[in-house]
Design a protein around this motif. Structure first.
Motif, PDB file in Angstrom:
ATOM      1  N   ILE A   1      41.412  39.131  25.192  1.00 46.75           N
ATOM      2  CA  ILE A   1      40.270  38.353  25.690  1.00 46.75           C
ATOM      3  C   ILE A   1      40.355  38.204  27.206  1.00 46.75           C
ATOM      4  CG2 ILE A   1      39.206  36.054  25.717  1.00 46.75           C
ATOM      5  CD1 ILE A   1      39.960  35.805  22.746  1.00 46.75           C
ATOM      6  N   SER A   2      41.541  37.864  27.696  1.00 46.02           N
ATOM      7  CA  SER A   2      41.752  37.670  29.133  1.00 46.02           C
ATOM      8  C   SER A   2      41.483  38.951  29.914  1.00 46.02           C
ATOM      9  CB  SER A   2      43.190  37.199  29.368  1.00 46.02           C
ATOM     10  OG  SER A   2      43.462  37.061  30.730  1.00 46.02           O
ATOM     11  N   ILE A   3      41.936  40.079  29.371  1.00 44.22           N
ATOM     12  CA  ILE A   3      41.762  41.363  30.060  1.00 44.22           C
ATOM     13  C   ILE A   3      40.294  41.762  30.102  1.00 44.22           C
ATOM     14  CG2 ILE A   3      42.228  43.843  29.874  1.00 44.22           C
ATOM     15  CD1 ILE A   3      45.005  43.078  28.751  1.00 44.22           C
ATOM     16  N   VAL A   4      39.644  41.752  28.945  1.00 42.95           N
ATOM     17  CA  VAL A   4      38.240  42.195  28.873  1.00 42.95           C
ATOM     18  C   VAL A   4      37.324  41.274  29.670  1.00 42.95           C
ATOM     19  CG1 VAL A   4      36.274  42.560  27.330  1.00 42.95           C
ATOM     20  CG2 VAL A   4      38.555  43.349  26.655  1.00 42.95           C
ATOM     21  N   SER A   5      37.489  39.957  29.507  1.00 41.92           N
ATOM     22  CA  SER A   5      36.620  39.013  30.225  1.00 41.92           C
ATOM     23  C   SER A   5      36.830  39.115  31.731  1.00 41.92           C
ATOM     24  CB  SER A   5      36.875  37.585  29.749  1.00 41.92           C
ATOM     25  OG  SER A   5      38.236  37.218  29.966  1.00 41.92           O
ATOM     26  N   GLY A   6      38.088  39.314  32.158  1.00 44.91           N
ATOM     27  CA  GLY A   6      38.363  39.468  33.593  1.00 44.91           C
ATOM     28  C   GLY A   6      37.689  40.693  34.167  1.00 44.91           C
ATOM     29  N   ILE A   7      37.791  41.808  33.451  1.00 35.76           N
ATOM     30  CA  ILE A   7      37.179  43.058  33.927  1.00 35.76           C
ATOM     31  C   ILE A   7      35.663  42.922  34.000  1.00 35.76           C
ATOM     32  CG2 ILE A   7      36.744  45.473  33.305  1.00 35.76           C
ATOM     33  CD1 ILE A   7      39.617  45.549  32.201  1.00 35.76           C
ATOM     34  N   LEU A   8      35.045  42.336  32.950  1.00 34.36           N
ATOM     35  CA  LEU A   8      33.579  42.208  32.925  1.00 34.36           C
ATOM     36  C   LEU A   8      33.072  41.256  34.012  1.00 34.36           C
ATOM     37  CD1 LEU A   8      32.905  42.067  29.063  1.00 34.36           C
ATOM     38  CD2 LEU A   8      32.508  43.981  30.634  1.00 34.36           C
ATOM     39  N   LEU A   9      33.770  40.122  34.175  1.00 33.12           N
ATOM     40  CA  LEU A   9      33.353  39.155  35.197  1.00 33.12           C
ATOM     41  C   LEU A   9      33.452  39.772  36.583  1.00 33.12           C
ATOM     42  CD1 LEU A   9      32.540  36.298  36.062  1.00 33.12           C
ATOM     43  CD2 LEU A   9      34.964  35.673  36.009  1.00 33.12           C
ATOM     44  N   GLY A  10      34.560  40.434  36.870  1.00 33.07           N
ATOM     45  CA  GLY A  10      34.740  41.062  38.170  1.00 33.07           C
ATOM     46  C   GLY A  10      33.728  42.160  38.416  1.00 33.07           C
ATOM     47  N   ALA A  11      33.436  42.959  37.374  1.00 30.57           N
ATOM     48  CA  ALA A  11      32.456  44.040  37.508  1.00 30.57           C
ATOM     49  C   ALA A  11      31.070  43.485  37.843  1.00 30.57           C
ATOM     50  CB  ALA A  11      32.399  44.861  36.227  1.00 30.57           C
ATOM     51  N   ALA A  12      30.706  42.370  37.202  1.00 31.11           N
ATOM     52  CA  ALA A  12      29.396  41.757  37.476  1.00 31.11           C
ATOM     53  C   ALA A  12      29.309  41.277  38.924  1.00 31.11           C
ATOM     54  CB  ALA A  12      29.169  40.584  36.515  1.00 31.11           C
ATOM     55  N   VAL A  13      30.368  40.640  39.419  1.00 30.06           N
ATOM     56  CA  VAL A  13      30.380  40.172  40.806  1.00 30.06           C
ATOM     57  C   VAL A  13      30.362  41.351  41.774  1.00 30.06           C
ATOM     58  CG1 VAL A  13      31.722  38.908  42.538  1.00 30.06           C
ATOM     59  CG2 VAL A  13      31.556  38.022  40.212  1.00 30.06           C
ATOM     60  N   GLY A  14      31.139  42.394  41.470  1.00 30.16           N
ATOM     61  CA  GLY A  14      31.160  43.580  42.321  1.00 30.16           C
ATOM     62  C   GLY A  14      29.810  44.258  42.390  1.00 30.16           C
ATOM     63  N   PHE A  15      29.135  44.339  41.250  1.00 33.30           N
ATOM     64  CA  PHE A  15      27.794  44.933  41.207  1.00 33.30           C
ATOM     65  C   PHE A  15      26.820  44.129  42.061  1.00 33.30           C
ATOM     66  CE2 PHE A  15      23.598  45.761  39.458  1.00 33.30           C
ATOM     67  CZ  PHE A  15      23.616  47.127  39.215  1.00 33.30           C
ATOM     68  N   ALA A  16      26.886  42.798  41.938  1.00 39.59           N
ATOM     69  CA  ALA A  16      25.986  41.925  42.710  1.00 39.59           C
ATOM     70  C   ALA A  16      26.261  42.039  44.214  1.00 39.59           C
ATOM     71  CB  ALA A  16      26.162  40.477  42.253  1.00 39.59           C
ATOM     72  N   LEU A  17      27.532  42.097  44.604  1.00 39.20           N
ATOM     73  CA  LEU A  17      27.871  42.231  46.023  1.00 39.20           C
ATOM     74  C   LEU A  17      27.410  43.575  46.575  1.00 39.20           C
ATOM     75  CD1 LEU A  17      31.477  40.690  46.290  1.00 39.20           C
ATOM     76  CD2 LEU A  17      29.364  39.808  47.294  1.00 39.20           C
ATOM     77  N   GLY A  18      27.604  44.638  45.787  1.00 38.49           N
ATOM     78  CA  GLY A  18      27.149  45.959  46.214  1.00 38.49           C
ATOM     79  C   GLY A  18      25.649  45.983  46.434  1.00 38.49           C
TER      80      GLY A  18
END
Length: 401
Positions: free
Chosen positions: A188-205
């Motif tokens: 749970i920690s791994i998947v949620s961390g990756i998804l949350l970070g990906a969403a923020v990275g996409f928004a920043l890009g």
């Protein structure tokens, strides 16, 4: 505090330069600086800076993780997907297993205490490994087969696995038992961390490419500050949600940087990598001097020869685990040997959790801390020197392959 910061940077950099001059890794000089100037030897650091040492170390680790994420090509990571996932838990599991078998024999602890000790020892140090993998990617050593990318990903996931196990074993040691949810928190920690970070990275890009950003000419230096701000926020989210939902903040930060790199122009990424590289010059000194300051060398004498033997045996088991992860890959024997060496160093996690059993009043607290300190003093220079001296001999430059 200002005097302490001056000592950290000036003495730390001087010691790093001296060690580099005699062909040894710079971080050893920084670690020695921390040990000698820290509270357990000369005690020259102000208590105020030691009080926020953990937070400062986290900030430094965030900086190198962002640089690593910006340098990491997702296509290269896909090439080594299976062994990277295995590296996240197999070597640590082998080391913990070895500790459970041999610690009761060598150190006369029970099996639960041995498991706690194994979990403390089991984590590889991202602070030592990640900067070197970033350097390999910059210099194109081993990148043709994805060696640094694989080690980078595995070392980042490894800590999540080990810390969750440590929490579970400590709970059992306190008589609280352990719930199934504790172990479910790993994926749970791994998947949620990756998804949350990906969403923020996409928004920043997206934001960096908007008309607003172009109209007001948001400078790259400001973009660095914005990225850092969101990275700190992602780590804070892990703390906020801890009681309700498990999220890996460090994985979220790396995921954010990877997705941001994919979404942005190559020129922008090159400039951001350069800027984070310059920030890392200061952050590196801060990180390793403060790690050294957290090491209480008084406990090394308490550990004794049996603890030294235990650490050696556990490293052998860990190395076997790393080697098994390489089975079925295209890596040759030299490249596999480098992966084994890269997974030796321990520092940040051991410095962070080594004293927890003692603070909780567990009977094994003193011996766990002693073994943790000894493992830092032995494996950090061993792994750092090993990586620095062998990468040009064991890995190929991409253009040569």
């Amino acid at each position: 505090m200002l005097t302490s910061l001056a000592l950290i940077f000036l003495v730390g950099l001087s010691m790093a330069a001296i060690l580099k001059a005699i062909k040894l890794p710079r971080i050893i000089g920084m670690l020695i600086t921390g040990v000698v100037l820290g509270p357990y030897v000369l005690d020259l650091f102000d208590s105020s800076i030691l009080g926020i040492s953990s937070e400062l170390r986290q900030m430094a680790l965030i900086i190198i993780l962002i640089k690593a994420g910006l340098s990491l090509n997702l296509k290269d990571l896909k090439k080594v997907g299976r062994p990277a996932i295995l590296m996240a838990f197999v070597p640590a599991a082998f080391e913990i297993g070895a500790c459970v078998i041999f610690a009761p024999i060598f150190l006369k602890v029970n099996y639960i205490e041995a498991a706690i000790m194994g979990a403390v020892l089991g984590a590889v140090s991202p602070a030592v490994v990640v900067p070197r993998m970033v350097q390999l990617m910059d210099e194109k050593y081993g990148t043709g087969k994805g060696v640094p990318q694989m080690i980078l990903a595995g070392a980042s996931l490894d800590d999540v696995f080990v810390i969750v196990l440590f929490t579970a074993f400590v709970g059992i040691g306190q008589g609280n038992g352990v719930e199934v949810m504790t172990f479910l928190n790993i994926p749970i920690s791994i998947v949620s961390g990756i998804l949350l970070g990906a969403a923020v990275g996409f928004a920043l890009g997206w934001f960096f490419e908007t008309a607003f950003a172009h109209k007001y000419l948001i400078r790259n230096s400001i973009k660095v500050i914005i990225i850092l701000g969101f990275a700190f926020l992602l780590l804070a989210v892990e703390t906020w949600l801890k009681a309700y939902f498990s999220v890996s903040g460090l994985l979220a930060i790396m995921s954010m940087a990877i997705v941001l790199a994919m979404r942005s122009a190559k020129e922008l990424m090159t400039r951001l990598q350069e800027k984070f590289g310059k920030i890392w010059l200061a952050a590196e000194v801060l990180l390793f001097v403060l790690v050294g300051a957290a090491v209480d060398i008084r406990y090394t004498m308490e550990a004794g020869a049996w603890a030294l033997l235990l650490i050696a045996v556990c490293l052998v088991f860990r190395s076997v685990g790393v080697y098994l992860c390489m089975l079925g890959t295209k890596l040759n024997q030299k490249e596999r040997l480098y992966c084994v060496i890269a997974y030796l160093p321990k520092a940040t996690v051991q410095a962070a959790i080594g004293a927890v059993p003692l603070s909780l009043g567990l009977p094994c607290g003193n011996i766990v801390l002693s073994v943790a300190v000894l493992s830092i003093l032995i494996t950090t220079p061993l792994g750092a020197i090993g990586m620095d001296l062998t990468y040009k001999k064991l890995l190929q430059k991409e253009e040569e392959e």
